[in-house]
Design an enzyme around this catalytic site. Structure first.
Site, PDB file in Angstrom:
ATOM      1  N   THR A  34      26.793 -85.983 -45.734  1.00 21.32           N
ATOM      2  CA  THR A  34      25.355 -86.016 -45.468  1.00 21.32           C
ATOM      3  C   THR A  34      24.584 -86.003 -46.779  1.00 21.32           C
ATOM      4  OG1 THR A  34      24.962 -83.626 -45.523  1.00 21.32           O
ATOM      5  CG2 THR A  34      25.736 -84.562 -43.437  1.00 21.32           C
ATOM      6  N   ASP A  35      23.378 -86.579 -46.772  1.00 19.84           N
ATOM      7  CA  ASP A  35      22.474 -86.302 -47.872  1.00 19.84           C
ATOM      8  C   ASP A  35      22.161 -84.808 -47.816  1.00 19.84           C
ATOM      9  OD1 ASP A  35      20.809 -86.545 -50.044  1.00 19.84           O
ATOM     10  OD2 ASP A  35      19.765 -88.302 -49.294  1.00 19.84           O
ATOM     11  N   CYS A  36      21.720 -84.261 -48.942  1.00 26.07           N
ATOM     12  CA  CYS A  36      21.686 -82.802 -49.060  1.00 26.07           C
ATOM     13  C   CYS A  36      20.697 -82.160 -48.090  1.00 26.07           C
ATOM     14  CB  CYS A  36      21.446 -82.417 -50.503  1.00 26.07           C
ATOM     15  SG  CYS A  36      22.837 -82.959 -51.508  1.00 26.07           S
TER      16      CYS A  36
END
Length: 776
Positions: free
Chosen positions: A304-306
């Site tokens: 995932t993106d952060c």
């Protein structure tokens, strides 16, 4: 107020604290140095011989067998430790903590906790920001940079300063000129973005021993998908719902990701913050499990993106509970969470019956398999293939020269009046260098940067060849007040003037989209005033990631040359000087359209449609669909030489084989499906003769564009292929493009299916046009 007695004690306390602080610093420094001297790895059988009995430490077994052995030894709580970027340790199995998050967009970066610089390795080679490297249109350069970056990353890993997993490249389409992160991307064209992504990934990942399964470092293609709004007029990426047609998805947004996985064999794909058609990408089983794993067969992990899962729960309110958010993401296909959300909520999700432990096994298995392929479970990496790399291999002279060469290859000459560039270093006795970007350092390396080996600013680069006078002209790029009179006086006394203007991260950046694409503040005023006062050539250098409406400069005869230099990396100033003084012949081409300000005044950034809509006046996007006026166009770029193209061989007719019972024999068809049966051996060659008729040797990018028949709302033209060639003055070369009809000339229909359009196709090479017919 302190009492007198306490004040009297301050000196004693201060001495104690001073001594204690020094002791702590020395102690911590010694530990830091020790920590930096060794890499992090599992299966250290030398220190702990008992680990040799574990199957997952047995290098003679295959990756999948080793992963199965490891996962079955873990408890649920231990498995959950490996679902997050700051992965935990299991000391009983000899597995240390590992930080997954490192970045290497255009060099090893200090962004992300997995990598840092120290006295052991103080900096790494900082290549140009990606948008400028893309402007080189040189696929071998894309790969060469990746190879250098991965070598420096491995060298830093060996001394405990870096990880093995790098969340780069960014291959989103630069759809709108306002996007603050467009600078990180290879531009607006799906083919160029695909070639860049797969090439850079190969450079990062491919080992030098022929082990196709092994990884030098693990790359990650991001941000999947249709992600290109950060923060525009109150609309931010955490809340934005990208409404995308199936057609646009499959012919614009998805191709770079498909190429990254299928052609580049990337080890990871990162899902994005935004929703696509109402569903957060990190919770969309069709996009993740369906496409990335199912259709494209990703061999690796999905990250995932952060804090994306936190965002889909807390900001997008996609689920009612955090446990549901964790379960949905894992079931959709997420393997690793950048952030802590899965670490906090997965166990409860399993206990609530929202997700089975077998799904957790699957996720951590993908993560472990990646680490296995990197050699993380093979014992001391200093005894492996890249074990001899160290600080001496970072910032080598060769690597730094490649950074300079990359900038030279990317810089685009947009305007050049006869007698302007190149300047003669012997004829110029006094060069005025003016502008807020004329002596910058950090601006040149853009974002997702690392500490560079060293900087050469534009002023330093120019001053190495001629005597210069320098004035910033504005205190910064915002240019609230320009020093017009001083700048005019300086320019009037000079033989030539170089104005270095443009933007920096305060104008365009992550979480910062532009509203205006004009030069900021009083930059235009300053440029025009200086041009009016100058008696010699005036060279405008624009340092920026996105395009600028510089119509005023394009049409001003007093401004004799315009160069776009992107954010040119640590050696940017040297490369700019190489171009300006003619030791290098410019060959860069724009990887994106430069629009007029009227475009952004009238087109909402949030409209994701690529294709124009005549009924509403919507003009479409990028050179493939936009029909309006441009300041400069995709592919624009001049040389100090003249190159001509001659068509040697090309077909006039292409016949598509269909089975006898096909419906198109009995009724009129505008297109046929690009199926395996239809496409078999359906290809042809284009033979060209390219000549450098100028007096200067140089490189030239040969573009092959195609205009398909007007069916399925097809592009007005699209890039079929490109090749960068070098030609000495007054020489020519034979160039062959191999055209796969179904892959290169097909269009995507309204339902997202690939079709071969029947009828007249037109190929464009420079000013040449060649028509041919595709029929059944």
């Amino acid at each position: 107020m302190a009492s007198i007695s306490s004040q009297n004690r301050v000196p004693e306390v201060s001495v104690f604290l001073f001594v204690f602080t020094i002791w702590c610093l020395l102690f911590s420094f010694s530990h830091v140095v020790l920590a930096q001297s060794s890499p992090v790895f599992a299966c250290d059988v030398v220190s702990n011989p008992s680990l040799a009995s574990f199957g997952f430490c047995n290098t003679s077994l295959g990756v999948s067998d080793r992963v199965v052995d490891l996962v079955k030894r873990l408890t649920l709580q231990e498995k959950i430790l490996f679902l997050v970027n700051n992965a935990g340790s299991v000391s009983r199995l000899g597995i240390p903590k590992y930080e997954w998050w490192s970045e290497a967009l255009h060099g090893v970066s200090y962004v992300g906790p997995g990598t840092r610089f120290s006295s052991v390795v103080a900096g790494a080679t900082s290549f140009p920001q990606v948008i400028l490297t893309a402007a080189s249109f040189n696929t071998s350069l894309f790969e060469a940079i990746g190879k250098v970056v991965s070598t420096e990353a491995r060298a830093m890993y060996n001394v405990g300063l870096a990880g093995l997993t790098y969340w780069s490249p960014n291959i989103n389409i630069f759809r709108d000129p306002r996007w603050g992160r467009g600078q990180e991307t290879p531009g607006e064209d799906p083919l160029l973005s695909s070639k860049y992504g797969s090439g850079y990934v190969r450079g990062l990942q491919q080992r030098d021993d022929g082990n196709a399964e092994g990884l030098k470092v693990a790359a990650c293609c991001k941000h999947y998908t249709a992600y290109d709004v950060d923060n525009w007029k109150g609309v931010d990426r955490y809340h934005f719902n990208a409404v995308v047609t199936k057609q646009d998805m499959d012919d614009t947004f998805q191709p770079p990701f498909k190429s990254c996985v299928v052609d580049g064999n990337v080890a990871s794909v990162m899902c994005s913050y935004n929703k696509v058609n109402g569903i957060p990408t990190c919770a969309d089983p069709d996009l993740l499990s369906g496409v990335i794993r199912g259709e494209w067969k990703l061999n690796g992990y999905i990250v995932t993106d952060c804090d994306s899962i936190d965002v889909l729960y807390n900001s997008q309110h996609y689920t009612k509970t955090p446990e549901e958010a964790a379960a949905k993401s894992i079931l959709a296909g997420v393997d690793l969470n950048c952030g802590s959300f899965l670490g906090q909520h997965t166990e409860a999700a399993v206990k609530a019956g929202l997700v089975n432990e077998s799904a957790i096994d699957k996720a951590v298995s993908n993560n472990f398999a990646t680490l296995m392929r990197l050699g993380f479970f093979d014992g001391d990496p200093r005894k492996q293939l890249y074990g001899k790399l160290g600080p001496k291999d970072v910032c080598s002279a060769e690597n730094q020269e490649l950074a300079r060469e990359a900038a030279r290859q990317g810089i685009v000459l947009l305007k050049n009046t006869a007698g302007s560039l190149p300047l003669s270093p012997t004829a110029i006795k006094n060069l005025a260098v003016i502008g807020p970007n004329a002596n910058v350092t950090k601006t040149m390396i853009g974002n997702y940067e690392g500490t560079p080996c060293k900087y050469t600013t534009p002023l330093q680069g120019l001053a190495a060849s001629v005597a210069t006078t320098y004035l910033p002209g504005c205190s910064n790029v915002a240019c609230g007040t320009a020093q017009v009179a001083d700048a005019q006086k300086m320019a009037a006394a000079a033989d030539a003037t170089v104005l270095v203007m443009g933007a920096d991260q305060s104008i365009e950046a992550e979480s910062r989209d532009r509203v205006s694409i004009l030069l900021p503040g009083q930059q235009q005023l300053l440029i025009t005033a200086v041009a009016n006062a100058s008696t010699g050539p005036v060279i405008l250098v624009i340092m920026s990631g996105g395009g600028m409406d510089v119509s005023f400069a394009k049409t001003n005869d007093k401004i004799t040359s315009i160069l776009w230099v992107g954010y040119p990396g640590e050696a940017g100033g040297a490369a700019i000087a190489d171009i300006i003084f003619g030791s290098y012949n410019p060959s860069g081409r724009l990887p994106m359209t430069w629009y007029p300000q009227s475009y952004v005044d009238n087109v909402p950034m949030t409209n994701m449609n690529m294709r124009p809509d005549p009924s509403s006046g919507y003009p479409g996007r990028t050179y493939r669909f936009y029909t309006g006026e441009t300041v400069y166009s995709f592919g624009d770029g001049l040389s100090y030489s003249q190159f001509s193209h001659k068509l040697i061989q090309a077909p006039r007719l292409v016949s598509v084989p269909l089975e006898e019972s096909h419906v198109c024999y009995s009724s009129e068809c505008k297109s046929v499906a690009a199926s395996d049966q239809t496409c078999q051996n359906l290809n042809f060659d284009i033979h060209l003769r390219i000549k450098n008729s100028g007096t200067m040797s140089g490189s030239h990018t040969v573009f092959l564009f195609s205009t398909p028949p007007s069916v399925h709302n097809s592009p007005q033209k699209h890039l079929v292929g490109f090749e960068k060639i070098f030609l000495h003055a007054q020489t020519d070369r034979h160039v062959i493009f191999k055209v796969d009809v179904c892959k290169d000339l097909s269009v995507v229909d309204e339902l997202g299916s690939r079709k071969v359009a029947l009828g007249k196709h037109v190929l464009h090479i420079g000013s040449l046009k060649h028509s041919f017919t595709v029929r059944i």
